[in-house]
Design a protein around this motif. Structure first.
Motif, PDB file in Angstrom:
ATOM      1  N   UNK A 132       1.897  20.316  -5.015  1.00  0.00           N
ATOM      2  CA  UNK A 132       0.925  19.231  -4.844  1.00  0.00           C
ATOM      3  C   UNK A 132       1.581  17.892  -4.542  1.00  0.00           C
ATOM      4  N   UNK A 133       2.848  17.904  -4.187  1.00  0.00           N
ATOM      5  CA  UNK A 133       3.571  16.649  -3.964  1.00  0.00           C
ATOM      6  C   UNK A 133       2.889  15.771  -2.927  1.00  0.00           C
ATOM      7  N   UNK A 134       2.598  16.311  -1.762  1.00  0.00           N
ATOM      8  CA  UNK A 134       1.958  15.515  -0.706  1.00  0.00           C
ATOM      9  C   UNK A 134       0.570  15.045  -1.134  1.00  0.00           C
ATOM     10  N   UNK A 135      -0.121  15.907  -1.862  1.00  0.00           N
ATOM     11  CA  UNK A 135      -1.463  15.568  -2.359  1.00  0.00           C
ATOM     12  C   UNK A 135      -1.397  14.357  -3.289  1.00  0.00           C
ATOM     13  N   UNK A 136      -0.444  14.368  -4.221  1.00  0.00           N
ATOM     14  CA  UNK A 136      -0.313  13.251  -5.156  1.00  0.00           C
ATOM     15  C   UNK A 136       0.201  11.990  -4.473  1.00  0.00           C
ATOM     16  N   UNK A 137       1.090  12.152  -3.508  1.00  0.00           N
ATOM     17  CA  UNK A 137       1.539  10.985  -2.742  1.00  0.00           C
ATOM     18  C   UNK A 137       0.356  10.284  -2.095  1.00  0.00           C
ATOM     19  N   UNK A 138      -0.504  11.077  -1.468  1.00  0.00           N
ATOM     20  CA  UNK A 138      -1.677  10.512  -0.796  1.00  0.00           C
ATOM     21  C   UNK A 138      -2.641   9.884  -1.793  1.00  0.00           C
ATOM     22  N   UNK A 139      -2.810  10.545  -2.938  1.00  0.00           N
ATOM     23  CA  UNK A 139      -3.757  10.062  -3.939  1.00  0.00           C
ATOM     24  C   UNK A 139      -3.311   8.726  -4.530  1.00  0.00           C
ATOM     25  N   UNK A 140      -2.034   8.624  -4.901  1.00  0.00           N
ATOM     26  CA  UNK A 140      -1.538   7.362  -5.460  1.00  0.00           C
ATOM     27  C   UNK A 140      -1.508   6.262  -4.403  1.00  0.00           C
ATOM     28  N   UNK A 141      -1.176   6.617  -3.176  1.00  0.00           N
ATOM     29  CA  UNK A 141      -1.181   5.626  -2.095  1.00  0.00           C
ATOM     30  C   UNK A 141      -2.584   5.086  -1.875  1.00  0.00           C
ATOM     31  N   UNK A 142      -3.573   5.974  -1.932  1.00  0.00           N
ATOM     32  CA  UNK A 142      -4.963   5.540  -1.775  1.00  0.00           C
ATOM     33  C   UNK A 142      -5.386   4.638  -2.934  1.00  0.00           C
ATOM     34  N   UNK A 143      -4.956   4.979  -4.142  1.00  0.00           N
ATOM     35  CA  UNK A 143      -5.264   4.144  -5.310  1.00  0.00           C
ATOM     36  C   UNK A 143      -4.688   2.742  -5.152  1.00  0.00           C
ATOM     37  N   UNK A 144      -3.404   2.675  -4.753  1.00  0.00           N
ATOM     38  CA  UNK A 144      -2.754   1.382  -4.584  1.00  0.00           C
ATOM     39  C   UNK A 144      -3.417   0.570  -3.491  1.00  0.00           C
ATOM     40  N   UNK A 145      -3.720   1.216  -2.372  1.00  0.00           N
ATOM     41  CA  UNK A 145      -4.338   0.524  -1.246  1.00  0.00           C
ATOM     42  C   UNK A 145      -5.703  -0.033  -1.630  1.00  0.00           C
ATOM     43  N   UNK A 146      -6.475   0.762  -2.350  1.00  0.00           N
ATOM     44  CA  UNK A 146      -7.812   0.319  -2.741  1.00  0.00           C
ATOM     45  C   UNK A 146      -7.740  -0.762  -3.807  1.00  0.00           C
ATOM     46  N   UNK A 147      -6.741  -0.656  -4.703  1.00  0.00           N
ATOM     47  CA  UNK A 147      -6.618  -1.626  -5.786  1.00  0.00           C
ATOM     48  C   UNK A 147      -6.365  -3.033  -5.250  1.00  0.00           C
ATOM     49  N   UNK A 148      -5.560  -3.159  -4.215  1.00  0.00           N
ATOM     50  CA  UNK A 148      -5.223  -4.484  -3.681  1.00  0.00           C
ATOM     51  C   UNK A 148      -6.217  -4.956  -2.628  1.00  0.00           C
ATOM     52  N   UNK A 149      -7.230  -4.151  -2.340  1.00  0.00           N
ATOM     53  CA  UNK A 149      -8.200  -4.530  -1.307  1.00  0.00           C
ATOM     54  C   UNK A 149      -9.406  -5.226  -1.931  1.00  0.00           C
ATOM     55  N   UNK A 150     -10.286  -5.676  -1.075  1.00  0.00           N
ATOM     56  CA  UNK A 150     -11.549  -6.284  -1.527  1.00  0.00           C
ATOM     57  C   UNK A 150     -12.711  -5.661  -0.770  1.00  0.00           C
ATOM     58  N   UNK A 152     -16.065  -3.252   0.053  1.00  0.00           N
ATOM     59  CA  UNK A 152     -17.303  -2.937  -0.676  1.00  0.00           C
ATOM     60  C   UNK A 152     -17.140  -1.644  -1.486  1.00  0.00           C
ATOM     61  N   UNK A 153     -17.811  -1.582  -2.610  1.00  0.00           N
ATOM     62  CA  UNK A 153     -17.794  -0.402  -3.493  1.00  0.00           C
ATOM     63  C   UNK A 153     -16.377  -0.057  -3.969  1.00  0.00           C
ATOM     64  N   UNK A 154     -15.536  -1.076  -4.073  1.00  0.00           N
ATOM     65  CA  UNK A 154     -14.149  -0.868  -4.496  1.00  0.00           C
ATOM     66  C   UNK A 154     -14.074  -0.220  -5.879  1.00  0.00           C
ATOM     67  N   UNK A 155     -14.829  -0.731  -6.846  1.00  0.00           N
ATOM     68  CA  UNK A 155     -14.770  -0.197  -8.205  1.00  0.00           C
ATOM     69  C   UNK A 155     -15.173   1.274  -8.244  1.00  0.00           C
ATOM     70  N   UNK A 156     -16.203   1.612  -7.491  1.00  0.00           N
ATOM     71  CA  UNK A 156     -16.670   2.993  -7.482  1.00  0.00           C
ATOM     72  C   UNK A 156     -15.599   3.930  -6.935  1.00  0.00           C
ATOM     73  N   UNK A 157     -14.961   3.509  -5.839  1.00  0.00           N
ATOM     74  CA  UNK A 157     -13.936   4.360  -5.232  1.00  0.00           C
ATOM     75  C   UNK A 157     -12.710   4.456  -6.137  1.00  0.00           C
ATOM     76  N   UNK A 158     -12.329   3.338  -6.777  1.00  0.00           N
ATOM     77  CA  UNK A 158     -11.186   3.381  -7.681  1.00  0.00           C
ATOM     78  C   UNK A 158     -11.426   4.364  -8.824  1.00  0.00           C
ATOM     79  N   UNK A 159     -12.586   4.306  -9.419  1.00  0.00           N
ATOM     80  CA  UNK A 159     -12.888   5.219 -10.528  1.00  0.00           C
ATOM     81  C   UNK A 159     -12.942   6.661 -10.048  1.00  0.00           C
ATOM     82  N   UNK A 160     -13.412   6.861  -8.831  1.00  0.00           N
ATOM     83  CA  UNK A 160     -13.450   8.220  -8.278  1.00  0.00           C
ATOM     84  C   UNK A 160     -12.041   8.756  -8.075  1.00  0.00           C
ATOM     85  N   UNK A 161     -11.164   7.922  -7.531  1.00  0.00           N
ATOM     86  CA  UNK A 161      -9.787   8.352  -7.298  1.00  0.00           C
ATOM     87  C   UNK A 161      -9.069   8.627  -8.617  1.00  0.00           C
ATOM     88  N   UNK A 162      -9.300   7.781  -9.614  1.00  0.00           N
ATOM     89  CA  UNK A 162      -8.685   7.998 -10.925  1.00  0.00           C
ATOM     90  C   UNK A 162      -9.209   9.288 -11.559  1.00  0.00           C
TER      91      UNK A 162
END
Length: 297
Positions: A132-150, A152-162
């Protein structure tokens, strides 16, 4: 000589920050290098009062200290650090990865959703990414990208990714727990199988019949036998049959035909082929050799 003062372990919101948690988010996500570079790639031992952290390393070296114990976190892997756990890190300058921090209220929300499985965040553990290495790389990258963004629906997507991430961790906990249980369960099945073999080998039952009596499939039975006994189920059955044949040939005056009949062989010739295949000699030859060795000329 004066006694030294007790060492006080600092309690931080985030490492190196004394102020309260300022963000309205109940989480924080950053790259490992962002904070560790400032501290010369070493995060000294500390603890968080009400924060759970997940350290994900997918490149470089990470030496993890947990309550005074050290281990290397090989890439790619996740390290879970519960609240109040004293921990520190030493990273190589080429390290790549992320630190995800979850505040207690968010952990409580997730715990309500996952129930008892959320014990994954309550104990220190590391989980290799494996396939699952590539899967987790993508997942954490998506979390980081969304966390620093602004967006719409940022909170919802962050909680979904977590939630997705924590489901992955929870499944690792379950798999590890089941893996610990398999050997004991397997030994119990093997003992039951050996009992059935001992009771019924004269009747020469099929592997399917004994697997049914044990309560598992033939494939499962064979897997357990190979793992714990180094032989297939049929080989174990044949070895028990062969042992009894040798006993009869050595310790009784029974003819080869009588031995074959007593062990459920309908044809003495088939018994002879069975015996030769497993020993390399005929029943008569085996008896003669053993007699000569016991009563040398």
């Amino acid at each position: 000589m004066t006694a030294s003062a007790p060492v006080s372990i600092p309690v931080f919101k985030l490492y190196g920050e004394q102020q309260d948690w300022l963000s309205p988010d109940l989480l924080h996500c950053e790259t490992i290098s962002l904070r560790s570079r400032v501290h010369d790639w070493e995060i000294r031992p500390h603890r968080h009062a009400d924060l759970c952290q997940l350290l994900y390393v997918h490149k470089g070296r990470a030496r993890v200290e947990i309550e005074g114990q050290f281990h290397e976190l090989a890439p790619s892997a996740i390290q879970v650090i519960p609240p109040l756990c004293v921990h520190g890190f030493q990273f190589s300058p080429n390290v790549e990865g992320f630190v995800l921090t979850l505040a207690a209220p968010l952990v409580a929300q997730l715990q309500a959703q996952l129930g008892g499985s959320m014990s994954a965040l309550q104990r220190v553990a590391s989980y290799p990414a494996g396939k699952d290495r590539n899967y987790l790389n993508s997942l954490f990258s998506a979390l980081q990208s969304e966390y620093v963004s602004a967006q719409p629906a940022r909170d919802m997507l962050l909680k979904s990714l977590i939630s997705v991430l924590l489901v992955w961790v929870t499944r690792q906990v379950i798999q590890r727990r089941e893996a610990r249980q398999i050997p004991q369960r397997g030994r119990e099945y093997l003992n039951l199988f050996n009992q059935q073999v001992e009771a019924l080998f004269h009747e020469q039952p099929s592997v399917e019949q004994l697997a049914h009596r044990v309560g598992i499939s033939v494939a499962h039975l064979n897997s357990i036998c190979r793992e714990l006994a180094g032989q297939s189920a049929l080989q174990i059955m044949h070895q028990r049959l062969l042992l009894e044949a040798k006993r009869h040939l050595i310790y009784t005056p029974m003819s080869v035909s009588e031995v074959a009949d007593s062990l459920g062989f309908v044809d003495p010739a088939y018994f002879a082929r069975f015996f030769r295949r497993l020993t390399g000699t005929s029943p008569s030859g085996f008896r003669t050799d053993r007699t000569d060795s016991v009563n040398p000329v």
